[in-house]
Write an enzyme that holds these catalytic residues in place. Structure first.
Site, PDB file in Angstrom:
ATOM      1  CG  HIS A  33      38.384 -66.828  -6.813  1.00  0.00           C
ATOM      2  ND1 HIS A  33      38.682 -65.871  -7.526  1.00  0.00           N
ATOM      3  CD2 HIS A  33      38.633 -65.939  -5.488  1.00  0.00           C
ATOM      4  CE1 HIS A  33      39.845 -64.869  -6.697  1.00  0.00           C
ATOM      5  NE2 HIS A  33      38.853 -64.685  -5.492  1.00  0.00           N
ATOM      6  CG  ASP A  84      38.298 -63.804   1.826  1.00  0.00           C
ATOM      7  OD1 ASP A  84      39.013 -64.085   2.583  1.00  0.00           O
ATOM      8  OD2 ASP A  84      37.456 -62.809   2.097  1.00  0.00           O
ATOM      9  N   GLY A 140      42.231 -67.479  -0.239  1.00  0.00           N
ATOM     10  CA  GLY A 140      40.928 -67.969  -0.901  1.00  0.00           C
ATOM     11  C   GLY A 140      40.883 -69.384  -1.935  1.00  0.00           C
ATOM     12  CB  SER A 152      44.697 -63.636  -2.019  1.00  0.00           C
ATOM     13  OG  SER A 152      44.424 -63.014  -0.503  1.00  0.00           O
ATOM     14  CB  THR A 207      36.794 -55.882 -11.308  1.00  0.00           C
ATOM     15  OG1 THR A 207      37.437 -55.926 -10.159  1.00  0.00           O
ATOM     16  CG2 THR A 207      36.112 -55.362 -12.340  1.00  0.00           C
ATOM     17  NE  ARG A 210      45.235 -61.457  -5.961  1.00  0.00           N
ATOM     18  CZ  ARG A 210      44.412 -61.292  -5.237  1.00  0.00           C
ATOM     19  NH1 ARG A 210      43.649 -62.200  -5.984  1.00  0.00           N
ATOM     20  NH2 ARG A 210      43.867 -61.124  -4.896  1.00  0.00           N
ATOM     21  CG  ASP A 266      46.008 -92.680   6.437  1.00  0.00           C
ATOM     22  OD1 ASP A 266      45.101 -93.034   6.977  1.00  0.00           O
ATOM     23  OD2 ASP A 266      46.181 -91.466   6.080  1.00  0.00           O
ATOM     24  CE  LYS A 308      45.399 -93.701  14.858  1.00  0.00           C
ATOM     25  NZ  LYS A 308      45.490 -94.182  13.594  1.00  0.00           N
TER      26      LYS A 308
END
Length: 830
Positions: free
Chosen positions: A184, A145, A182, A180, A242, A250, A535, A533
């Site tokens: 898991h 998270d 983060g 959301s 849980t 979500r 890559d 620049k």
């Protein structure tokens, strides 16, 4: 579902669906009908992750609402009395009450939950047994998270760090972007450990990550400790806690999804959360990346008492490369070797070709690689001449012991029939990639090959359909011949592209000017122009209209014209468009652009050093390149390096017309802010600031050019590796990196993230021939040197990193790839 309400029959159950046109996500206009349609389409995978677990629901009866006027959320554990009788349920005794929970085991229940405006479904890491008794957990979960100031990419970095530790524990973690903020991480467990035990292990893992990466990771949930760090939340392994079910929606402003992902996706700088439409599109074209987590766990095959011994969840140790082989054979019924132990990597190079009189006669072509015999079935036999191309069907890996097997496989067993050795011996490896293998076999003089033969195995389709994904082609190649007349299997065959005309040697020799690293503060009050620049790979192009030829030369003098034939015609056309220009020496960057329209150095690497005509033709189609020109060093034989940047740039724009893959990107004069923000918006590395009155300093690093980056890269020399553990056992775990100094190769850290499986194979093949007995580093500590394999420090690579530590180490380095266009002498610390 166009009507406002209707009655449907699902799996024999009648369900009344109401208010189907109600908007549950106002920001996107997503209705209840859309939600029900998503859950119906994703039911097969979602139910697999939720089944037999008590489901806690989050309901938004009146919709999510808006930021100004959010909708009310109902958090529900216990079932209502009105719940249909067919919804499967179990009870849990809490301290002072009993709750009855639904089990999301079928589409009818999932649809009923959707009708109740359930958007989020949360479940624990354990399942009920047949009798309704909670079992031990079948999976471990870590919730990564991000705190204030960090985001999804930092979570991905922590996920890679956690993956290394979990590998050491014999676990294979699988990532889910949470929908959301983060990520898991899930890992399958057997049923041997209680929730308390798993929680303790997860807590210790989180503490270890926080201790080793104090500037990035925190395991304590105090809000005051979280800014700028990623919390590794281990607590969701508690039996009472849980986690949102994979594939659940979500309850956010957008209909995002807790979406299973691959590790390759987590390595992308473009990683982002996915919404339900993106997930539905993925489900149409690929399998569930989290499928291994539910393997065998959906159906209850055991009671509580026998759960741990008979197991409906995956084993603690992940399947090895012989799992498929063992699954097709019964050691008690076939004389074939069926080893029980896991595969250990090996560096052997044996081969065997077996004649197999099964239901249909075929030959089995097997090469020792990474501890197993990688195998193909040849239905029409081994090609005899280079004129023959034959089908080779890739089959399951076989144990090394199979290389000596001859005998009869009994009727009724897999592959029943007689097996005999047609030829065997050792092979020399020329190339081993996921889609191509080239080897020279040294067989027995009087056996099937009649001595030495060279073969290429080429996968014929990029399709992953079950019918075609294993189809390869086997081609008998002409042997490589060295100048002395002997066989030379390690050299690449010449490409037909090598016949491309090249200009006569230029009258003047040029070396690229190099930029100094800096920031806006280094610009002072001087007048500057700003360019993006890119890559890519720096190259000089020598173009001659008289010879109708082009030579492309890298910054260290390597001629790479043959690798980029698609640039030749466009460079000639770009110069020929202006009648007054007959020849030119151009400075620019070769760039590969991905599907998102952004320069992709990893994609460019697939083009580097290719010389075979077939490889080049294929790569031209899959990884097209562009040549972005930013300077003109010579025109019609007249050097221009003494002119100012402004004069050279004006001449460049007059001499060259953008054609096909050749471009002259725009410059910004005087406004650093506009250029820098444009670069960031385009997802580029940064900008190049060039002093308007600066001259071209050939072969030198000059402060007349200043590179200002959004993030940091560093070129490094590889001086060794440390072996991996767990699933990387026997392979490379991390690379030891250094930067040349006056006193030797200074150790700057280890990199163990950012690799794909193909990267690890390529790295191992490159380094094996460079192994030496002594360390090349002047200052490496015993801790870093533990278990190291040293190599000659000749190869240059590039890593991305956060910053330099106070001790001169790279913080959070991530592998970007090899830099074959650089030598150790080119390396400096930016």
């Amino acid at each position: 579902m166009n009507a406002s309400s209707q009655v449907v029959s699902i799996e024999g159950h009648r369900i009344t669906l109401t208010h189907l046109d109600k908007v549950l996500y106002p920001k996107t206009g997503t209705t209840k009908a859309d939600v029900l349609a998503y859950y119906a389409a994703s039911a097969d995978v979602l139910i697999g992750h939720a089944a037999n677990r008590p489901a806690t629901r989050k309901r938004w009866v009146h919709g999510i609402g808006t930021i100004e006027n959010p909708g009310a959320m109902f958090f529900q554990k216990n079932l209502d009395p009105s719940t249909p009788s067919w919804v499967k349920r179990y009870q849990i005794q809490h301290k002072d009450h009993v709750n009855t929970y639904p089990l999301v085991n079928d589409l009818a229940t999932l649809t009923w939950l959707g009708q109740m405006s359930t958007l989020e479904i949360h479940v624990p890491q354990w399942q009920f047994g047949r009798t309704g008794t909670p079992r031990n957990p079948d999976r471990l979960v870590l919730d990564l998270d991000p705190g204030p100031g960090v985001g999804l990419l930092e979570c991905a970095e922590v996920a890679r760090l956690a993956r290394a530790i979990l590998h050491d524990m014999g676990l294979e973690p699988m990532p889910v972007t949470s929908g959301s903020k983060g990520i898991h991480l899930y890992a399958a467990l057997d049923l041997s450990y209680s929730s308390d035990q798993v929680s303790a292990v997860a807590h210790e893992l989180a503490r270890a990550l926080a201790a080793d990466h104090r500037d990035l990771v925190v395991s304590d949930m105090k809000k005051s400790l979280r800014p700028g760090k990623v919390l590794v939340d281990w607590s969701q392994n508690n039996a009472a806690k849980t986690t949102i079910t994979p594939y659940s929606l979500r309850g956010l402003s957008h209909p995002m999804v807790a979406a299973p992902r691959t590790w390759k996706e987590l390595a992308s700088a473009d990683l982002e959360q996915l919404d339900y439409k993106q997930v539905l599109a993925r489900l149409k074209r690929r399998e569930d990346p989290l499928a291994q987590l539910t393997a065998g766990s959906f159906e209850h095959s055991v009671s509580d008492a026998g759960a741990a011994s008979k197991g409906s969840a995956p084993a603690l140790v992940t399947p090895d490369r012989l799992t498929a082989y063992r699954g097709k054979r019964d050691a008690a019924k076939t004389p074939e070797p069926v080893p029980v132990l896991s595969v250990a990597a090996s560096a052997g190079s044996s081969f065997v070709i077996q004649e197999h009189h099964a239901r249909s006669l075929h030959w089995d072509f097997r090469l020792e690689h990474d501890g197993v015999l990688v195998s193909w079935a040849l239905p029409r036999g081994v090609p005899v001449t280079p004129a023959q191309n034959r089908l080779a069907v890739h089959v399951e890996d076989h144990p090394l012991e199979y290389g000596g097997f001859e005998g009869n496989i009994p009727v009724g067993e897999y592959g029943a029939g007689d097996v005999s050795i047609w030829d065997h011996g050792e092979y020399e490896l020329e190339k081993w990639r996921d889609d191509e293998v080239i080897v020279t076999l040294h067989g027995e003089p009087d056996a099937g090959l009649g001595g030495t033969a060279r073969f290429a195995l080429i996968r014929t389709s990029e399709s992953y359909s079950s019918k075609t994904r294993n189809n390869w082609l086997i081609h008998r190649m002409k042997p490589n011949i060295s100048a002395s007349g002997g066989s030379r299997t390690n050299a690449r065959p010449h490409s037909s592209a090598a016949a491309t005309p090249t200009p006569a040697p230029p009258k003047n020799a040029y070396s690229p000017m190099l930029a100094a690293a800096g920031s806006e503060a280094d610009l002072g009050d001087e007048e500057w122009a700003f360019e993006m620049k890119w890559d890519g790979m720096r190259a000089l192009a020598y173009v001659s209209l008289r010879d109708q030829a082009v030579r492309l030369v890298t910054r260290n003098g390597h001629d790479v014209t043959a690798s980029y034939p698609d640039l030749v015609a466009d460079l000639l056309a770009a110069v020929a468009a202006r009648s007054e220009t007959d020849s030119a020496v151009l400075d620019g960057e070769i760039v590969a652009v991905n599907k998102r329209g952004r320069p992709d150095f990893g994609l460019l690497q697939t083009r580097m050093k290719l010389t075979e005509a077939r490889e080049i033709a294929s790569a031209t189609a899959t990884a097209p390149v562009q040549f972005l020109l930013f300077d003109l060093l010579e025109e019609n034989g007249h050097p221009l390096t003494d002119l100012t940047y402004r004069a050279r740039r004006d001449r460049l724009e007059s001499a060259v017309t953008a054609t096909g893959s050749t471009h002259v990107p725009p410059r910004f004069e005087g406004d650093f802010s506009e250029a820098f923000h444009t670069s960031r918006r385009l997802g580029l590395e940064g900008v190049m600031a060039k002093r308007l009155d600066g001259r071209y300093a050939m072969g030198r690093r000059s402060h007349d050019w200043v590179k200002i980056k959004h993030y940091r890269n560093q070129e490094v020399v590889v001086g060794g590796w440390r072996p991996g553990r767990g699933n990387r056992s026997g392979a490379i775990g991390s690379l030891l990196l250094g930067v040349p100094t006056d006193t030797g190769l200074r150790f700057v850290g280890r990199v163990g993230t950012g690799f794909g499986e193909r990267d690890l194979t390529d790295i191992r093949s490159r380094l094996t021939g460079l192994v030496q007995k002594t360390t090349p580093f002047s200052d490496i500590t015993p801790t870093d040197a533990q278990g190291a394999v040293w190599v000659r420090p000749t190869l240059v690579a590039e890593v991305e990193f956060a910053e330099w530590t106070a001790t001169g180490r790279l913080r959070q380095p991530s592998w970007r790839g090899w830099r074959p266009d650089k030598t150790p002498g080119d390396i400096t610390i930016d």
